[in-house]
Design a protein around this motif. Structure first.
Motif, short mmCIF file in Angstrom:
data_model
loop_
_atom_site.label_atom_id
_atom_site.label_comp_id
_atom_site.label_asym_id
_atom_site.label_seq_id
_atom_site.Cartn_x
_atom_site.Cartn_y
_atom_site.Cartn_z
N MET A 1 -4.14 4.11 14.03
CA MET A 1 -3.52 3.27 13.01
C MET A 1 -2.60 4.12 12.13
SD MET A 1 -5.40 0.60 10.47
CE MET A 1 -5.92 1.80 9.28
N LEU A 2 -1.45 3.57 11.76
CA LEU A 2 -0.53 4.30 10.91
C LEU A 2 -0.88 4.02 9.46
CD1 LEU A 2 2.75 3.47 12.84
CD2 LEU A 2 1.25 5.43 13.11
N THR A 3 -1.26 5.02 8.72
CA THR A 3 -1.68 4.80 7.35
C THR A 3 -0.89 5.67 6.40
OG1 THR A 3 -3.37 6.49 7.61
CG2 THR A 3 -4.07 4.20 7.90
N THR A 4 -0.78 5.21 5.18
CA THR A 4 -0.18 6.04 4.15
C THR A 4 -1.31 6.70 3.38
OG1 THR A 4 1.19 6.09 2.18
CG2 THR A 4 0.02 4.03 2.60
N ASN A 5 -1.13 7.95 2.96
CA ASN A 5 -2.22 8.63 2.26
C ASN A 5 -2.27 8.22 0.80
OD1 ASN A 5 0.24 10.09 1.84
ND2 ASN A 5 -0.98 11.67 0.85
N ASN A 6 -1.21 7.61 0.31
CA ASN A 6 -1.17 7.23 -1.09
C ASN A 6 -0.41 5.92 -1.22
OD1 ASN A 6 -0.94 7.00 -3.80
ND2 ASN A 6 0.19 8.91 -4.14
N PRO A 7 -1.12 4.77 -1.04
CA PRO A 7 -0.45 3.48 -0.98
C PRO A 7 0.41 3.21 -2.22
CG PRO A 7 -2.77 3.26 -0.42
CD PRO A 7 -2.58 4.67 -0.89
N SER A 8 -0.01 3.70 -3.39
CA SER A 8 0.76 3.39 -4.60
C SER A 8 2.13 4.07 -4.58
CB SER A 8 -0.02 3.82 -5.85
OG SER A 8 -0.19 5.21 -5.81
N ALA A 9 2.26 5.14 -3.78
CA ALA A 9 3.53 5.86 -3.75
C ALA A 9 4.47 5.29 -2.69
CB ALA A 9 3.29 7.34 -3.48
N PHE A 47 8.34 8.58 8.18
CA PHE A 47 8.86 7.34 7.59
C PHE A 47 8.86 6.28 8.69
CE2 PHE A 47 11.89 9.32 4.13
CZ PHE A 47 10.81 9.97 3.59
N MET A 48 8.71 5.02 8.31
CA MET A 48 8.78 3.92 9.28
C MET A 48 10.15 3.27 9.19
SD MET A 48 5.88 3.69 10.91
CE MET A 48 5.86 2.08 11.59
N MET A 102 10.23 2.34 5.33
CA MET A 102 9.05 2.36 4.47
C MET A 102 8.53 3.80 4.50
SD MET A 102 6.95 -1.05 5.42
CE MET A 102 5.60 -0.87 4.28
N ALA A 103 8.11 4.31 3.34
CA ALA A 103 7.68 5.71 3.30
C ALA A 103 6.82 5.96 2.05
CB ALA A 103 8.91 6.61 3.26
N PRO A 104 6.00 7.00 2.05
CA PRO A 104 5.73 7.90 3.17
C PRO A 104 4.45 7.48 3.90
CG PRO A 104 4.81 8.85 1.18
CD PRO A 104 5.34 7.48 0.80
N PHE A 105 4.29 8.00 5.12
CA PHE A 105 3.09 7.74 5.91
C PHE A 105 2.53 9.05 6.46
CE2 PHE A 105 5.11 3.62 6.20
CZ PHE A 105 4.06 2.72 6.23
#
Ligand SMILES: Cc1cc2nc3c(=O)[nH]c(=O)nc-3n(C[C@H](O)[C@H](O)[C@H](O)COP(=O)(O)OP(=O)(O)OC[C@H]3O[C@@H](n4cnc5c(N)ncnc54)[C@H](O)[C@@H]3O)c2cc1C
Length: 241
Positions: A1-9, A47-48, A102-105
């Motif tokens: 799964m592609l996840t971002t480590n810091n969704p708020s950023a 980045f997506m 969309m970034a970052p991931f």
């Protein structure tokens, strides 16, 4: 799964293409402007790209190949597949055309470990390391850094001049570039990246692996056999296989 480590950023933004630079017969560097944007990301993250073509909407992951300290633009290093949706979308881009991202991931970035670093890349798997290396140099990292970069043919090589310039400027860095199908005239390293990993000192090492799935799996297994712990083993896989 592609996840971002810091969704708020995480942000969605449009970026105009500044330039595209052919690196080989099938790899191109794309530099997108970051002017007016504040995208916070770490060296090694991806980045997506959000694309829209005749088939509708799609998204694809691309590792950033420039250092986060570069605030005016970011670079992607993309293998152009003849039937690839995203790579053909990008191949047709002209300077000034805007793409949505969309970034970052991702979790593939350096920890604050002081252990020596081994980086293992095949093909465009070199991209995140071209972001991590200048970042480590900017931070004054003092441990040894060994990069193993493998491609098939001489014509598939890219960023070798940049790697040699890093070696000249930073005595703690070595780039080991190998061809799995070298021409007779090739006098440098031959074979797969995995042929050279026995030379590393496994008592004090953190390992970063990026490229196609087979290579990543093979090197991961090798590193586990060598006793590299979970905390010191990091990887990014570009393809399912
Ligand atoms: C975290 C992450 C980071 C990534 N970073 C990069 C990067 O920095 N640079 C980069 O070039 N790619 C990168 N990729 C791969 C990228 O996301 C796309 O999968 C790739 O560009 C192909 O997309 P496409 O739409 O052009 O091809 P698609 O339309 O998805 O596929 C077209 C055909 O090509 C085949 N194919 C897909 N990938 C490959 C491949 N690598 N080699 C040969 N055949 C293939 C497919 O099976 C299909 O038959 C990354 C992937 C992940 C998961």
């Amino acid at each position: 799964m592609l996840t971002t480590n810091n969704p708020s950023a995480m942000i969605t933004f449009s970026a105009p293409l500044l330039r595209s630079i052919p690196l080989t017969h099938d790899v191109t560097q794309f530099d997108f402007s970051l002017e007016g944007q504040s995208v916070e990301y770490k060296a090694g993250q991806f980045f997506m790209l959000q694309l829209e073509d005749a088939q509708g909407k799609a998204s694809r992951a691309y590792s950033v190949s420039s250092a986060p300290s570069e605030k005016l633009f970011f670079s992607l290093c993309v293998k152009i597949l003849p039937d690839g949706r995203a790579s053909q979308f990008l191949a047709n881009f002209k300077p000034g055309d805007s793409a949505k991202f969309m970034a970052p991931f991702g979790h593939f970035f350096m920890t604050d470990s002081k252990k020596d670093v081994a980086m293992i890349a095949t093909g465009t798997g070199l991209a995140p390391f071209m972001s991590m290396l200048p970042t480590l140099f900017e931070q004054g990292f003092e441990g040894k850094i060994d990069l193993y970069f493998g491609v098939r043919h001489e014509a598939d090589l890219f960023y070798v001049d940049e790697l040699r310039a890093f070696e000249a400027a930073h005595p703690n860095f070595r780039a080991h570039v190998t061809l799995s199908q070298p021409p007779d005239s090739w006098t440098r390293l031959k074979g797969r990246v995995t042929d050279y990993l026995n030379e590393l000192d496994y008592s004090n090492i953190q390992v970063y692996i990026c490229g196609n799935g087979d290579m990543v799996k093979g090197v991961k297994d090798f590193m586990q056999e060598k006793g590299v712990t979970k905390e010191d083993l990091h990887w990014e896989q570009f393809t399912a296989l």
